[in-house]
Enzyme design. Structure first.
Site, PDB file in Angstrom:
ATOM      1  N   GLU A 178     -13.581   2.052 -38.165  1.00 17.16           N
ATOM      2  CA  GLU A 178     -13.403   3.225 -37.198  1.00 17.16           C
ATOM      3  C   GLU A 178     -12.343   2.915 -35.996  1.00 17.16           C
ATOM      4  O   GLU A 178     -12.475   1.633 -35.660  1.00 17.16           O
ATOM      5  CB  GLU A 178     -14.485   3.639 -36.361  1.00 17.16           C
ATOM      6  CG  GLU A 178     -15.689   4.470 -37.018  1.00 17.16           C
ATOM      7  CD  GLU A 178     -16.732   4.835 -36.128  1.00 17.16           C
ATOM      8  OE1 GLU A 178     -17.508   5.717 -36.550  1.00 17.16           O
ATOM      9  OE2 GLU A 178     -16.631   4.513 -34.931  1.00 17.16           O
ATOM     10  N   CYS A 179     -11.129   3.801 -36.184  1.00 14.44           N
ATOM     11  CA  CYS A 179     -10.190   3.488 -35.324  1.00 14.44           C
ATOM     12  C   CYS A 179      -9.338   2.187 -35.241  1.00 14.44           C
ATOM     13  O   CYS A 179      -8.645   2.059 -36.026  1.00 14.44           O
ATOM     14  CB  CYS A 179     -10.688   3.792 -33.701  1.00 14.44           C
ATOM     15  SG  CYS A 179      -9.305   4.348 -32.657  1.00 14.44           S
ATOM     16  N   ALA A 180      -9.848   1.056 -34.505  1.00 10.12           N
ATOM     17  CA  ALA A 180      -9.242  -0.198 -34.514  1.00 10.12           C
ATOM     18  C   ALA A 180      -9.555  -0.797 -35.993  1.00 10.12           C
ATOM     19  O   ALA A 180      -8.536  -1.281 -36.628  1.00 10.12           O
ATOM     20  CB  ALA A 180      -9.996  -1.209 -33.653  1.00 10.12           C
TER      21      ALA A 180
END
Length: 461
Positions: free
Chosen positions: A337-339
């Site tokens: 997720e994201c990072a």
């Protein structure tokens, strides 16, 4: 027993909610109380400071991500065994998911909505710089805007002088609201910030502890802590959330699932680990800045955080990058997720990353944030095509060279434009979109099942 709660809110962002809420948690703990810390909304950073102040995991209450029906059960679960719960609000008291068509004065996901669901009184923190007698009108408006929300009092923040405080106390008295504290202007309490808010406590290290201690001392000295505790109410009845019941049957042979942590991967929900373990996984946290993959890893979770601040160091751990690429190519389930998405990219700001996803990532000039009602566009180890979720975007990076990858999610913007985002395959799900595991327990169970299958196949082969 229902734990009594109090909600710390404000008219707008930047009013001092985090200072007051964190300091109140610390002051109550110093007074011998066991404090349950909560944050309204999808914020990952404030709960880290709450955890330092209270000595317990910071948890989030977000009706948009988990549904209103789970707020009470999650609150009861997170506050079990506690004397009092302190809930820090998000943005302004009535701010939440923007829906111009809604007739409800209280926005979904707002502090006001959560306070009403909990039956908890609200203490309003007002940045009083520039305020005088007109404070009475502001307080009157917030006290009467929604009959489902009860203001229990006000805390005056950044008071300029004794005379200033007297005028403001008189204004509050005119509308029948008690002043529960008056904090002087204390610029030295400012905690270093970054483009998405405060620097996470784990990165800020000893300075974060010092900041929390300073917030605690400030609140203890200038706020009537016992009066606030006396306002707290216990209004949430019913069952508490149970991670074991949420995931159903656990796998018979526990797979080892590694979760990225350390300074680069700090965004996560406490319930995620609890659900993974309830589904039968053995969960191990490791630091991608320093460590290799733990032995016998059968599933990898890379949560959100600030990899752009640590791109060079992440890239320097070439052994881990190669491991992640090799294991993903071999079919190991990966949830990013994201990072985590940025780490799986070919590069981040020019620094080589794991190369699982054929995109390049770079820090951008524009902040992207907001709730998204999304549909899964492909099967993955978490979702099947066609499943719908509500998630939240919060990043200032962007992807270039997406190429022919299969997107994970699709949604429609307010202007009607269709967005296709992320990357999905049979064993990898990588996306900017953050979801709350408690609202998607079946996806967590599916991921653990995929990890168990990978582990079994590896041992059999």
């Amino acid at each position: 027993m229902v734990t009594p709660s109090i909600v710390i809110a404000a008219p707008a962002s930047g009013s001092g909610k985090t200072t007051v809420a964190t300091g109140l948690m610390g002051a109550l703990r110093l007074a011998g109380r066991t404090v349950a810390p909560f944050k309204v909304g999808p914020d990952y950073i404030d709960p880290g400071y709450h955890a330092l102040a209270s000595g317990r995991p910071g948890r989030n209450l977000d009706p948009v991500l988990v549904g209103t029906e789970l707020i009470g059960p999650l609150f009861r679960y997170g506050s079990r065994g506690c004397d009092i719960a302190v809930v820090e609000g998000v943005m302004g008291l009535f701010d939440g998911k923007i829906d111009p068509s809604s007739p409800d004065p209280t926005a979904a996901g707002s502090t006001a909505q959560v306070a009403a669901l909990l039956g908890a009184p609200v203490v309003l923190v007002v940045d009083v710089r520039g305020h005088s007698q007109s404070l009475a009108a502001l307080l009157h408006g917030f006290a009467t805007f929604d009959a489902n929300v009860r203001l229990g009092g006000v805390i005056l923040n950044r008071v300029g002088s004794q005379r200033h405080e007297q005028v403001l106390r008189h204004a509050a008295a005119r509308v029948g609201l008690p002043v529960l504290g008056a904090l002087p202007r204390m610029a030295e309490l400012a905690v270093p910030s970054r483009h998405l808010g405060l620097i996470p406590a784990i990165e800020h290290g000893v300075e974060a502890v010092d900041a929390v201690d300073a917030m605690t001392a400030l609140v203890a000295a200038h706020v009537d802590v016992e009066a606030i505790a006396g306002l707290a109410l216990g209004g949430v009845a019913g069952p508490q959330w149970d991670p074991v019941a949420a995931v159903g049957d656990a796998v018979s042979v526990p797979p080892r699932i590694a979760i990225g942590g350390g300074a680069a991967f700090t965004f996560g929900y406490a319930e995620h680990r609890e659900l993974l373990e309830a589904a039968g996984a053995e969960v191990v946290t490791f630091d991608p800045l320093l460590d290799e993959l733990p032995d016998d890893t059968a599933g990898l979770v890379l949560p959100g955080g600030f990899p752009e601040e640590h791109a060079a160091a992440l890239s320097a751990n070439a052994v881990l990058r190669q491991q992640v690429r090799s294991f993903a190519d071999a079919g190991m389930p990966v949830h990013a997720e994201c990072a985590g998405l940025l780490y799986l990219a070919a590069s981040l700001d020019g620094h080589p990353m794991a190369g699982v996803v054929d995109v390049e990532a770079k820090f951008g000039p524009r902040l992207t944030l907001g709730y998204r009602d999304a549909v899964a566009l492909a099967d993955s180890p978490l979702w099947t095509a066609g499943e719908r979720v509500t998630g939240h975007e919060f990043h200032r990076t962007e992807l270039v060279g997406v190429g022919s990858s299969i997107p994970a999610w699709g949604w429609r913007r307010d202007d009607g434009e269709v967005v296709r985002e992320g990357w999905a395959s049979a064993n990898v799900h990588a996306s900017y979109l953050h979801t709350h595991p408690a609202g998607n327990a079946a996806a967590v169970r599916r991921f653990v099942g995929a990890a168990a299958a990978f582990s079994h196949a590896r041992r059999a082969g």
